[in-house]
Scaffold this motif. Structure first.
Motif, PDB file in Angstrom:
ATOM      1  N   GLY A 186       6.964  21.651  64.230  1.00 28.51           N
ATOM      2  CA  GLY A 186       7.540  20.507  63.541  1.00 28.51           C
ATOM      3  C   GLY A 186       7.148  19.180  64.135  1.00 28.51           C
ATOM      4  O   GLY A 186       7.383  18.130  63.536  1.00 28.51           O
ATOM      5  N   VAL A 187       6.532  19.212  65.329  1.00 29.23           N
ATOM      6  CA  VAL A 187       6.186  17.989  66.044  1.00 29.23           C
ATOM      7  C   VAL A 187       4.678  17.809  66.163  1.00 29.23           C
ATOM      8  O   VAL A 187       4.166  16.692  66.070  1.00 29.23           O
ATOM      9  CB  VAL A 187       6.831  17.983  67.450  1.00 29.23           C
ATOM     10  N   LEU A 188       3.970  18.915  66.364  1.00 29.50           N
ATOM     11  CA  LEU A 188       2.511  18.894  66.448  1.00 29.50           C
ATOM     12  C   LEU A 188       1.937  19.679  65.269  1.00 29.50           C
ATOM     13  O   LEU A 188       2.523  20.693  64.856  1.00 29.50           O
ATOM     14  CB  LEU A 188       2.029  19.512  67.760  1.00 29.50           C
ATOM     15  N   PRO A 189       0.805  19.273  64.734  1.00 26.91           N
ATOM     16  CA  PRO A 189       0.182  20.051  63.660  1.00 26.91           C
ATOM     17  C   PRO A 189      -0.200  21.436  64.160  1.00 26.91           C
ATOM     18  O   PRO A 189      -0.775  21.570  65.249  1.00 26.91           O
ATOM     19  CB  PRO A 189      -1.066  19.231  63.301  1.00 26.91           C
ATOM     20  N   ILE A 190       0.126  22.463  63.394  1.00 26.14           N
ATOM     21  CA  ILE A 190      -0.207  23.841  63.748  1.00 26.14           C
ATOM     22  C   ILE A 190      -0.866  24.511  62.553  1.00 26.14           C
ATOM     23  O   ILE A 190      -0.305  24.529  61.455  1.00 26.14           O
ATOM     24  CB  ILE A 190       1.041  24.631  64.181  1.00 26.14           C
ATOM     25  N   ASP A 191      -2.046  25.058  62.774  1.00 28.40           N
ATOM     26  CA  ASP A 191      -2.797  25.794  61.762  1.00 28.40           C
ATOM     27  C   ASP A 191      -3.142  27.140  62.387  1.00 28.40           C
ATOM     28  O   ASP A 191      -4.056  27.239  63.202  1.00 28.40           O
ATOM     29  CB  ASP A 191      -4.063  25.017  61.389  1.00 28.40           C
ATOM     30  N   VAL A 192      -2.418  28.200  62.013  1.00 22.23           N
ATOM     31  CA  VAL A 192      -2.584  29.477  62.697  1.00 22.23           C
ATOM     32  C   VAL A 192      -3.992  30.040  62.519  1.00 22.23           C
ATOM     33  O   VAL A 192      -4.517  30.712  63.425  1.00 22.23           O
ATOM     34  CB  VAL A 192      -1.523  30.503  62.244  1.00 22.23           C
ATOM     35  N   VAL A 193      -4.608  29.787  61.379  1.00 22.16           N
ATOM     36  CA  VAL A 193      -5.960  30.293  61.139  1.00 22.16           C
ATOM     37  C   VAL A 193      -6.981  29.448  61.896  1.00 22.16           C
ATOM     38  O   VAL A 193      -7.809  29.955  62.659  1.00 22.16           O
ATOM     39  CB  VAL A 193      -6.291  30.324  59.635  1.00 22.16           C
ATOM     40  N   GLY A 194      -6.907  28.145  61.707  1.00 17.13           N
ATOM     41  CA  GLY A 194      -7.862  27.247  62.339  1.00 17.13           C
ATOM     42  C   GLY A 194      -7.783  27.252  63.847  1.00 17.13           C
ATOM     43  O   GLY A 194      -8.791  27.012  64.531  1.00 17.13           O
ATOM     44  N   MET A 195      -6.598  27.547  64.399  1.00 18.23           N
ATOM     45  CA  MET A 195      -6.413  27.552  65.846  1.00 18.23           C
ATOM     46  C   MET A 195      -6.538  28.946  66.454  1.00 18.23           C
ATOM     47  O   MET A 195      -6.429  29.113  67.658  1.00 18.23           O
ATOM     48  CB  MET A 195      -5.052  26.937  66.200  1.00 18.23           C
ATOM     49  N   GLY A 196      -6.763  29.958  65.614  1.00 19.23           N
ATOM     50  CA  GLY A 196      -6.952  31.312  66.122  1.00 19.23           C
ATOM     51  C   GLY A 196      -5.700  31.939  66.688  1.00 19.23           C
ATOM     52  O   GLY A 196      -5.764  32.732  67.626  1.00 19.23           O
ATOM     53  N   ILE A 197      -4.546  31.629  66.111  1.00 15.25           N
ATOM     54  CA  ILE A 197      -3.269  32.136  66.608  1.00 15.25           C
ATOM     55  C   ILE A 197      -2.950  33.469  65.939  1.00 15.25           C
ATOM     56  O   ILE A 197      -2.916  33.565  64.715  1.00 15.25           O
ATOM     57  CB  ILE A 197      -2.140  31.122  66.345  1.00 15.25           C
ATOM     58  N   ASP A 198      -2.701  34.491  66.739  1.00 14.82           N
ATOM     59  CA  ASP A 198      -2.323  35.806  66.214  1.00 14.82           C
ATOM     60  C   ASP A 198      -0.812  35.951  66.074  1.00 14.82           C
ATOM     61  O   ASP A 198      -0.329  36.655  65.185  1.00 14.82           O
ATOM     62  CB  ASP A 198      -2.845  36.911  67.128  1.00 14.82           C
TER      63      ASP A 198
END
Length: 391
Positions: A186-198
């Motif tokens: 909610g504070v920082l942009p998060i893109d699970v695909v673009g950032m490679g987050i599983d």
């Protein structure tokens, strides 16, 4: 206001406050109109409750760039989500990499599995300001490394981890990436695909501006976890085993429909304002607070220097004064809410050099006013003068 007394709330890193009015209005509306069991009946109220859960899931998916909302499992908080991820993924003989900034919500499950299952854990150090060397991180990977578990932002120092680059390291080495988004969702942009987050664990009650008792875990569609809990799901009830369909597999028991109704409105607020705008405002308040505190003699600040990007966390020490005493005086004499102690991150305090004392942590939020930052600085000045016997 608290009990008809004004309060300056600077403890948003623990729980954000106040909430947008739409949050508590939605919770009251849900309690009045749709507080039946979601997914447990076909009557109108149960269907309406199910719709509340799905609409919130869709908003969360939009915020985190998740393709399928059903890859989000609701949890009680980030701690619950982290335990589901860690305990559901790791097996005996696995190796995990974390950092010396991890919250106990990561460290304690890892240490428990180290003791009971024999997993191996490596805590990669950061420098005193919370900056991680990526070469050191990658060099810690071994042939049995299964997971990198890392905070997105330190709840003590406010330093921000380069998750996108860490995601690239994880992919390159065929290692899964679990991100603790307690201070970033909610504070920082998060893109699970673009950032490679599983795996992404997040609380509802902090940057998403929802109520306590809400949160979630994103689980990559190609990743299967062992459920943390087994029980009723409203689906496949004839099967003695936990169903494999998502999100039911990870959501045994009745969900917090009322809380999730409020969370949906918190997420809606974040989507409208955007994490970028929220972060920009909070960071400006943070720098102003740092500048004010830094001008006070005998004050030392923890974490990145002024001007270096960070989340809205300012931890500090006044020489010769116990942090708990400072927090008590701020509350009792000035109506300012902060948190003192070890902030559930003893490794972080070891890293910052504050393990012997702990620290005072002030954390502005989106609704903090600049005048409140000025009041905080003035209060610390006054406390210092009094405790040092100065006029």
């Amino acid at each position: 206001m608290l009990e008809n007394k004004p309060i300056i709330y600077l403890d948003n890193a623990a729980t954000s406050w106040p909430k947008p009015p739409a949050v508590w209005e939605a919770m009251e509306r849900s309690m009045r109109e749709s507080a039946a069991n979601p997914g447990r009946g076909s009557h109108a109220m149960a269907v309406k409750a199910s719709r509340v859960l799905f609409e919130c899931r869709k908003k969360l998916a939009r915020l985190f760039k998740i393709g399928n909302p059903n890859d989000i499992a609701y949890t009680l908080n980030a701690t619950h989500g982290l335990n589901l991820a860690i305990q559901g993924l790791l097996k005996p003989g696995d190796h995990v990499i974390a950092t010396t900034l991890e919250h106990n919500s990561v460290r304690r499950p890892l240490e428990a599995m180290k003791r009971t299952l024999g997993i191996e854990v490596t805590y990669v150090p950061t420098d005193a300001e919370g900056i991680l060397d990526l070469k050191t991180l990658e060099s810690a990977i071994t042939p049995i490394t299964k997971l990198i578990a890392i905070t997105h932002s330190s709840n003590l120092l406010g330093s921000i981890m380069p998750i996108g680059e860490i995601g690239e390291i994880a992919r390159r080495n065929n290692v899964k990436l679990l991100v603790d988004a307690a201070q970033s969702a909610g504070v920082l942009p998060i893109d699970v695909v673009g950032m490679g987050i599983d795996l992404l664990a997040f609380p509802g009650h902090k940057g998403l501006l929802g109520p306590q008792g809400t949160g979630g875990l994103y689980i990559h569609p190609n990743l299967e976890l062992e459920p943390l809990m087994h029980g009723g799901t409203g689906s496949k009830s004839e099967d003695p085993e936990q169903p494999h369909v998502r999100p039911d597999r990870y959501e045994a028991g009745t969900q917090n429909t009322v809380g999730i109704a409020g969370l949906a409105e918190g997420v809606n607020f974040v989507l409208k304002e955007t994490p970028e705008a929220i972060h920009a405002k909070e960071q400006q308040l943070t720098f102003e607070l740092m500048e004010g505190l830094q001008s006070i003699p005998d004050i030392s600040l923890l974490g990145p220097k002024i001007g270096v990007e960070r989340t809205a966390i300012v931890s500090f020490l006044l020489e010769g004064v116990d942090p708990s005493e400072m927090a008590f005086l701020l509350d009792q004499q000035f109506g300012i809410a902060v948190r003192a102690g070890f902030h559930c991150t003893p490794l972080g305090h070891e890293t910052a050099g504050s393990y012997e004392t702990g620290a005072v942590r002030a954390s502005p939020g989106y609704f903090t006013e600049k005048s409140e930052i000025v009041s905080m600085v003035d209060a610390v000045k006054e406390i210092r003068r009094t405790l040092k016997g100065e006029r």
